[in-house]
Design an enzyme around this catalytic site. Structure first.
Site, PDB file in Angstrom:
ATOM      1  N   ILE A  11       0.819  -1.214   0.000  1.00 43.31           N
ATOM      2  CA  ILE A  11       0.000   0.000   0.000  1.00 43.31           C
ATOM      3  C   ILE A  11       0.857   1.270   0.000  1.00 43.31           C
ATOM      4  O   ILE A  11       0.448   2.292  -0.518  1.00 43.31           O
ATOM      5  CB  ILE A  11      -1.023  -0.010   1.158  1.00 43.31           C
ATOM      6  CG1 ILE A  11      -2.155   0.984   0.854  1.00 43.31           C
ATOM      7  CG2 ILE A  11      -0.342   0.245   2.504  1.00 43.31           C
ATOM      8  CD1 ILE A  11      -3.405   0.747   1.635  1.00 43.31           C
ATOM      9  N   ASN A  24      -3.779   2.698  14.783  1.00 41.62           N
ATOM     10  CA  ASN A  24      -4.261   2.471  16.146  1.00 41.62           C
ATOM     11  C   ASN A  24      -4.760   3.812  16.673  1.00 41.62           C
ATOM     12  O   ASN A  24      -4.503   4.855  16.075  1.00 41.62           O
ATOM     13  CB  ASN A  24      -3.185   1.828  17.034  1.00 41.62           C
ATOM     14  CG  ASN A  24      -1.965   2.700  17.200  1.00 41.62           C
ATOM     15  OD1 ASN A  24      -2.065   3.858  17.609  1.00 41.62           O
ATOM     16  ND2 ASN A  24      -0.801   2.163  16.885  1.00 41.62           N
ATOM     17  N   GLY A  32       2.360  -3.580  11.352  1.00 45.26           N
ATOM     18  CA  GLY A  32       1.571  -3.837  10.149  1.00 45.26           C
ATOM     19  C   GLY A  32       1.546  -2.676   9.176  1.00 45.26           C
ATOM     20  O   GLY A  32       2.555  -2.016   8.932  1.00 45.26           O
ATOM     21  N   ASP A  34       0.153   0.223   9.513  1.00 48.02           N
ATOM     22  CA  ASP A  34       0.430   1.478  10.216  1.00 48.02           C
ATOM     23  C   ASP A  34       1.932   1.755  10.286  1.00 48.02           C
ATOM     24  O   ASP A  34       2.397   2.838   9.926  1.00 48.02           O
ATOM     25  CB  ASP A  34      -0.178   1.398  11.617  1.00 48.02           C
ATOM     26  CG  ASP A  34      -0.258   2.731  12.343  1.00 48.02           C
ATOM     27  OD1 ASP A  34      -0.181   3.784  11.685  1.00 48.02           O
ATOM     28  OD2 ASP A  34      -0.418   2.716  13.566  1.00 48.02           O
ATOM     29  N   SER A 122      -8.479  -4.248   9.934  1.00 48.15           N
ATOM     30  CA  SER A 122      -8.732  -5.118  11.089  1.00 48.15           C
ATOM     31  C   SER A 122      -8.437  -6.603  10.865  1.00 48.15           C
ATOM     32  O   SER A 122      -8.599  -7.402  11.778  1.00 48.15           O
ATOM     33  CB  SER A 122     -10.173  -4.980  11.616  1.00 48.15           C
ATOM     34  OG  SER A 122     -10.327  -3.766  12.304  1.00 48.15           O
ATOM     35  N   THR A 123      -7.983  -7.000   9.664  1.00 45.85           N
ATOM     36  CA  THR A 123      -7.786  -8.434   9.395  1.00 45.85           C
ATOM     37  C   THR A 123      -6.384  -8.936   9.743  1.00 45.85           C
ATOM     38  O   THR A 123      -6.121 -10.127   9.598  1.00 45.85           O
ATOM     39  CB  THR A 123      -8.082  -8.769   7.920  1.00 45.85           C
ATOM     40  OG1 THR A 123      -7.137  -8.080   7.096  1.00 45.85           O
ATOM     41  CG2 THR A 123      -9.495  -8.389   7.536  1.00 45.85           C
ATOM     42  N   GLY A 124      -5.518  -8.055  10.218  1.00 47.39           N
ATOM     43  CA  GLY A 124      -4.179  -8.474  10.628  1.00 47.39           C
ATOM     44  C   GLY A 124      -4.163  -8.792  12.116  1.00 47.39           C
ATOM     45  O   GLY A 124      -4.880  -9.680  12.578  1.00 47.39           O
TER      46      GLY A 124
END
Length: 169
Positions: A11, A24, A32, A34, A122-124
């Site tokens: 990304i 967060n 991740g 972020d 939210s999938t990590g």
């Protein structure tokens, strides 16, 4: 209606107007997506996040909300930070996850962004099952009015790409 795409990739390398950061609540960087955005985007992103914390987000960004900063050194002009919910087997938090996508598109419209890249929010480490996360993401962006022309789900793993391609089909 926006064009919806699913691609496998990084990304931080997407040539779009805005990338969405699965942030967060502190807005101070993390792991991740972020951490990758903060590392590659450079210190300007963190500086703007600190300014946001010092003004209207003193207690942090709430789950499901979104806010924008510069893209710093990224190809994208802006980063739209959104805080996804932690998955729970005992509490349905789907509305909060959908809100991440809706609010990110609202912010993108305010910025005038024509192209937006989303991660699988939210999938990590937050544990949301990828198939369900993909379904919620695709349903939400399909039903959210937006001026964005292209929404690109940019997925890091082949498993995530497969889930999003299936949700798009």
């Amino acid at each position: 209606m926006a064009e919806l795409l699913a691609v496998q990739g990084d990304i931080t390398e997407q040539d779009v107007d805005a990338v969405v950061n699965a942030a967060n609540s502190s807005l101070m960087g993390g792991g991740g997506v972020d951490g990758a955005i903060h590392r590659k985007g450079g210190p300007d992103i963190l500086a703007e996040c600190r300014a946001l914390r010092a003004s209207q987000y003193g207690k942090g960004l709430k789950t499901g909300q979104a806010v924008a900063t510069t893209g710093g050194l990224l190809p994208a002009r802006w980063v739209i930070h959104t805080v996804g919910p932690v998955w729970s087997a005992t509490e349905d938090r789907s509305d909060l996850l959908a809100s991440c996508y809706r609010e990110s598109l609202r912010v993108a419209d305010e910025l005038g962004a024509q192209t937006v890249a989303f991660p699988a929010v939210s999938t990590g480490v937050y544990g949301w099952p990828i198939q369900d996360g993909a379904r919620i993401a695709v349903e939400t962006v399909r039903t959210t009015p937006t001026k964005v022309h292209q929404i690109r789900f940019t997925l890091f793993t082949p498993e995530a790409l497969t889930a999003f391609l299936s949700a798009l089909a």
